[in-house]
Design a protein around this motif. Structure first.
Motif, PDB file in Angstrom:
ATOM      1  N   GLN A 177       0.865  -0.976  -0.216  1.00 36.49           N
ATOM      2  CA  GLN A 177      -0.033   0.249   0.046  1.00 36.49           C
ATOM      3  C   GLN A 177       0.715   1.725   0.344  1.00 36.49           C
ATOM      4  OE1 GLN A 177      -2.002  -0.761   3.402  1.00 36.49           O
ATOM      5  NE2 GLN A 177      -3.539  -1.247   2.120  1.00 36.49           N
ATOM      6  N   GLN A 202     -13.532  -6.932  -1.247  1.00 35.21           N
ATOM      7  CA  GLN A 202     -11.639  -5.970  -1.308  1.00 35.21           C
ATOM      8  C   GLN A 202     -11.040  -6.397  -2.486  1.00 35.21           C
ATOM      9  OE1 GLN A 202      -8.628  -6.224   1.410  1.00 35.21           O
ATOM     10  NE2 GLN A 202      -8.328  -3.942   1.705  1.00 35.21           N
ATOM     11  N   ILE A 206     -10.062  -4.057  -5.819  1.00 36.02           N
ATOM     12  CA  ILE A 206      -9.158  -3.629  -5.930  1.00 36.02           C
ATOM     13  C   ILE A 206      -8.798  -3.926  -7.597  1.00 36.02           C
ATOM     14  CG2 ILE A 206      -6.631  -4.557  -5.707  1.00 36.02           C
ATOM     15  CD1 ILE A 206      -6.640  -4.798  -2.877  1.00 36.02           C
ATOM     16  N   THR A 210      -8.496  -1.097 -10.242  1.00 35.61           N
ATOM     17  CA  THR A 210      -6.584  -0.575 -10.460  1.00 35.61           C
ATOM     18  C   THR A 210      -6.571  -0.253 -11.997  1.00 35.61           C
ATOM     19  OG1 THR A 210      -5.968  -1.658  -8.547  1.00 35.61           O
ATOM     20  CG2 THR A 210      -5.064  -1.451  -9.843  1.00 35.61           C
TER      21      THR A 210
END
Length: 545
Positions: A177, A202, A206, A210
């Motif tokens: 991160q 999650q 992502i 992304t």
């Protein structure tokens, strides 16, 4: 949940291509992962990401012979190079400042990043003190080393992969991160970590948010279904499968996942040769969970939730604590969740720790003296001595215990680094144990009295001689501004004491002291001295000398 009867091959090839364009983000160039673990990033590896097939790769042998003109590597558009402004070289990223870590910002110096990456991936310390030092090194934000053109970030990925190999998924996630997920290799690791943590939603979020990364068809199918779009998931699945874009074993697994009619069948699917986090979650979703005992350490984290029952949590927590992947306090908490339902093995250890906790809470020294030795013996036999020391070392250090319980308490306090909490030593303490306490405080440097580890202590004491010269190779590394290499080498050398090479261990401890890691060197020496009675890794030494 939905079944589609495909039409002609050509029609479905076109359909899945168009669906892929609509559903998949732009692709980044697929590259083989740098991980030392075969499973890492396999969840979303492109079908053409690896040039040569190996067992467990996403591209089966029958697809190798087909030309790239016949099969598209994905349903994504051609890659466009994108770099976030200010993102910079990932090798410079970290979650801990050098000052907080007690390390110089220029630790990597003039070393080559490829050399450092190889050393990081091959490092595997077993002594708790050395594991803690390596964790600090992996998480710290250093000035990046030299790198060949196009190799920026190679060391960063090696650091992440080593943390994952150690089961430190939380630390790996924080490090990723800090650098951001825009790079495909970093994104793949974040995706796998989310799957291991049981947070599939999650992981898919992502993927969706992304840009510049292209997941594999299995990952996209999984996320479409998870989001409730079963029709789109089935569309992409049938088209990709028809065109040979999905490994046959994965295709069978996805077929079971998408079609609930398979739930009535009794056939058990064979596990893949190399299990990825996506495999793990898909097998779990179809009611055929894979045991994690023989999988890499990070997979044991998936068993810490309460879905698999207390026994599975106990087994996973012991394995993780044994490897230093979770704090001993977490294992202690899981031990105390329920009353053991049986006897033997992990049940006996849970019962012994519970009995000790009750005794400590009561404040009755006689009860503590009665319950501490059996708990100690049970944990040592399971290779959990260091974890047990971290668990209760501070609690028993200050207690006025005598006999074997007093000796065990002193050992545990020393192993855990809690020797400062020892208020008074037992009246019947052994001379060597008292000397070891003095050594921990930095007061003792003379030859130790006879004891269970005196011979080991004598050999390791040579590392603490003020005028001991450094090995020539280390002196050269210092002169060439390659202290990071010297530290990684010293960690490996010091850890070799576990295997009985105390001369090499003393050399490594001396180098750590020269690198201003004196407290780590002294604690590692204590752990090596106590190894015959505490143990540093399962099977390294007998439980009782």
């Amino acid at each position: 949940m939905i079944s589609i009867n495909p039409g002609s091959r050509a029609t479905w090839a076109l359909t899945v291509f168009l669906a892929g364009l609509a559903l998949l983000p732009g692709s980044g160039n697929a590259r083989p992962p740098l991980s030392a673990s075969d499973w890492l990033s396999g969840s979303i590896r492109q079908p053409d990401a690896v040039s040569a097939w190996r067992p467990g790769d996403g591209r089966p042998p029958e697809l190798k012979s087909r030309s790239r003109k016949e099969i598209a590597p994905s349903g994504a558009v051609e890659p466009v190079g994108v770099t976030r402004l200010g993102e910079g070289n990932a090798d410079s990223k970290g979650t801990v400042s050098p000052r907080a870590a007690g390390l110089p910002a220029s630790l990597w110096g003039d070393s080559d990043s490829a050399t450092l990456a190889r050393m990081v991936l091959s490092s595997d310390p077993r002594l708790p003190a050395l594991r803690r030092l390596e964790r600090r090194v992996l998480a710290t934000q250093f000035i990046p080393p030299k790198a060949q053109p196009g190799a920026d970030g190679q060391l960063f990925l090696a650091r992440v992969d080593k943390l994952l190999d150690m089961g430190a998924t939380g630390a790996a996630k924080e490090l990723l991160q800090a650098a951001g997920p825009a790079d495909p290799e970093r994104f793949r690791r974040l995706f796998d970590i989310a799957l291991l943590a049981g947070d599939e939603a999650q992981a898919c979020q992502i993927m969706d948010r992304t840009p510049g990364v292209a997941p594999s068809f299995p990952a996209r199918i999984f996320c479409l279904a998870l989001g409730g779009d079963w029709a789109a998931a089935a569309l992409v699945f049938h088209g990709a499968d028809l065109n040979g874009m999905i490994d046959p074993q994965m295709a069978t697994l996805l077929g079971h996942y998408l079609d609930d009619s398979y739930s009535d069948e009794s056939d058990i699917l064979p596990p893949p040769t190399v299990v990825t986090p996506l495999d793990l979650r898909l097998h779990e979703a179809i009611g055929q969970p894979l045991p994690s005992a023989n999988l890499p350490l990070a997979f044991a984290l998936a068993d810490l939730d309460e879905n698999g029952g207390w026994k599975a949590r106990l087994d996973a927590a012991e394995r993780l604590a044994r490897g230093g992947a979770i704090p001993a306090s977490q294992l202690r908490g899981i031990y105390g969740e329920q009353k053991p339902a049986a006897s033997g093995g992990v049940w006996d250890r849970a019962a012994a720790v519970q009995a000790l906790d009750v005794a400590l809470a009561s404040g009755q020294m006689a009860q503590v003296e009665q319950t501490l030795p059996p708990a100690f013996d049970a944990m040592i036999a399971a290779g959990l001595g260091p974890a047990f020391a971290d668990m209760v070392g501070g609690d028993v250090a200050a207690l006025p215990l005598t006999g074997r319980a007093g000796q065990v308490a002193l050992w545990l306090a020393l192993q855990a680094g809690d020797w400062r909490m020892v208020k008074q030593t037992p009246a019947d303490a052994q001379p060597f144990d008292l000397w070891l306490l003095d050594f921990a405080s930095g007061l003792a440097a003379a030859v130790p009295p006879a004891g269970p580890g005196s011979d080991r202590a004598e050999q390791l004491l040579t590392a603490f001689v003020a005028d001991r010269p450094l090995p020539q190779a280390t002196s050269d590394q210092f002169a060439q501004n390659r202290k990071g290499e010297a530290m990684l080498t010293a960690i490996a050398d010091a850890d070799a004491g576990i295997d009985g090479d105390l001369a090499r261990a003393a050399q490594g401890l001396a180098v750590l002291r020269a690198l201003n890691q004196g407290e780590i060197a002294r604690q590692a020496a204590i752990e090596l001295i106590l190894a015959p009675v505490i143990g540093a890794s399962p099977g390294a030494y007998p439980a009782n000398p």
